[in-house]
Design a protein around this motif. Structure first.
Motif, mmCIF file in Angstrom:
data_model
loop_
_atom_site.group_PDB
_atom_site.id
_atom_site.type_symbol
_atom_site.label_atom_id
_atom_site.label_comp_id
_atom_site.label_asym_id
_atom_site.label_seq_id
_atom_site.Cartn_x
_atom_site.Cartn_y
_atom_site.Cartn_z
ATOM 1 N N TYR A 42 -35.387 8.538 -30.389
ATOM 2 C CA TYR A 42 -35.860 8.866 -31.697
ATOM 3 C C TYR A 42 -37.094 8.235 -32.282
ATOM 4 C CZ TYR A 42 -35.902 8.817 -36.827
ATOM 5 O OH TYR A 42 -36.321 8.804 -38.166
ATOM 6 N N ALA B 103 -40.008 9.281 -30.627
ATOM 7 C CA ALA B 103 -40.391 10.703 -30.993
ATOM 8 C C ALA B 103 -41.025 10.599 -32.491
ATOM 9 C CB ALA B 103 -38.986 11.486 -31.368
ATOM 10 N N TYR C 179 -35.668 15.391 -37.556
ATOM 11 C CA TYR C 179 -36.889 15.286 -36.457
ATOM 12 C C TYR C 179 -36.213 16.283 -35.316
ATOM 13 C CZ TYR C 179 -39.842 14.598 -32.789
ATOM 14 O OH TYR C 179 -40.972 14.732 -32.027
ATOM 15 N N ALA C 180 -35.080 15.994 -34.630
ATOM 16 C CA ALA C 180 -34.956 16.771 -33.518
ATOM 17 C C ALA C 180 -34.992 18.308 -33.412
ATOM 18 C CB ALA C 180 -33.312 16.367 -33.256
ATOM 19 N N GLY D 155 -39.434 18.249 -34.827
ATOM 20 C CA GLY D 155 -39.890 18.417 -33.560
ATOM 21 C C GLY D 155 -39.693 19.768 -32.944
ATOM 22 N N HIS E 177 -44.108 17.412 -28.839
ATOM 23 C CA HIS E 177 -42.888 17.619 -29.702
ATOM 24 C C HIS E 177 -41.728 18.164 -29.052
ATOM 25 C CE1 HIS E 177 -43.694 16.444 -33.422
ATOM 26 N NE2 HIS E 177 -44.836 17.280 -33.929
ATOM 27 N N SER F 76 -38.362 16.464 -28.775
ATOM 28 C CA SER F 76 -36.922 16.966 -29.522
ATOM 29 C C SER F 76 -35.909 17.282 -28.708
ATOM 30 C CB SER F 76 -37.534 18.084 -30.495
ATOM 31 O OG SER F 76 -38.262 19.122 -29.509
#
Length: 199
Positions: free
Chosen positions: A65, A68, A136-137, A141, A168, A172
């Motif tokens: 994470y 990322a 984010y995931a 992302g 990204h 992700s």
């Protein structure tokens, strides 16, 4: 061990997400705002489905994470140098302007700080911190990465963020994989029979 379920974190984050979405819809170009609204819904849904009852425990997940998030800052540097706020307004002929200062303060510095605070909170299995892992995931992302491949098609040429959009998608996808795997492992641990205590 499963943390004791409580409804407060979910309710607080739902209220904050709705408030953020309302702000975005009222102030930003609608196409950009809609991406943020969908990202909020996806992030909250993923969090509730996988990490709310069983917050992340593995440092590997948190490390992915944080990597990322670091990549997110590189991506936003490309967006900023390419004039992303101005370009998206022009792309969709939006009547609303998107000042670069607002873009930097809110989405680079503001969210950048939140992402790293969330990483620190996730180390201690703070439930709310796990929301941002999913934000984010699935949102910043995955959804954002896909959108950056769509924008150049609409424009018919380069659009700021295109060069780093593939990263990204990779970051992700990795994060989603590890988050789901972590949930399955924690669920299996909870369901495993406990050894009898020796008297």
């Amino acid at each position: 061990m499963t943390q004791r379920p409580e409804p407060y974190s979910a309710a607080v984050m739902a209220i904050l997400a709705v408030a953020f979405c309302a702000w975005a819809l009222l102030t930003l170009p609608l196409q950009g705002a809609m991406i943020l609204v969908v990202a909020s819904v996806l992030g909250w849904s993923g969090w509730m489905a996988f990490s709310y009852v069983r917050p992340v425990k593995s440092r590997k997940v948190i490390a992915v994470y944080l990597c990322a998030v670091g990549f997110q800052l590189i991506h936003m540097a490309e967006e900023y140098t390419g004039g992303f706020p101005h370009e998206i307004v022009q792309l969709f002929d939006s009547p609303r302007d998107w000042p670069e200062r607002e873009f930097l303060l809110v989405f680079v510095f503001g969210f950048g700080s939140l992402y790293f605070f969330a990483g620190a909170g996730a180390l201690y299995r703070i439930r709310v911190a796990n929301f941002f892992l999913w934000w984010y995931a699935l949102g910043a992302g995955l959804l954002n990465g896909v959108a950056h491949f769509v924008f150049p098609i609409i424009k018919g040429g380069y659009f700021p963020g295109l060069y780093t959009a593939g990263g990204h998608l990779i970051m992700s996808t990795l994060l989603i994989y590890f988050l789901v795997k972590e949930n399955r492992q924690l669920k299996a641990e909870d369901q495993a029979p406990q050894p009898l205590a020796v008297r």
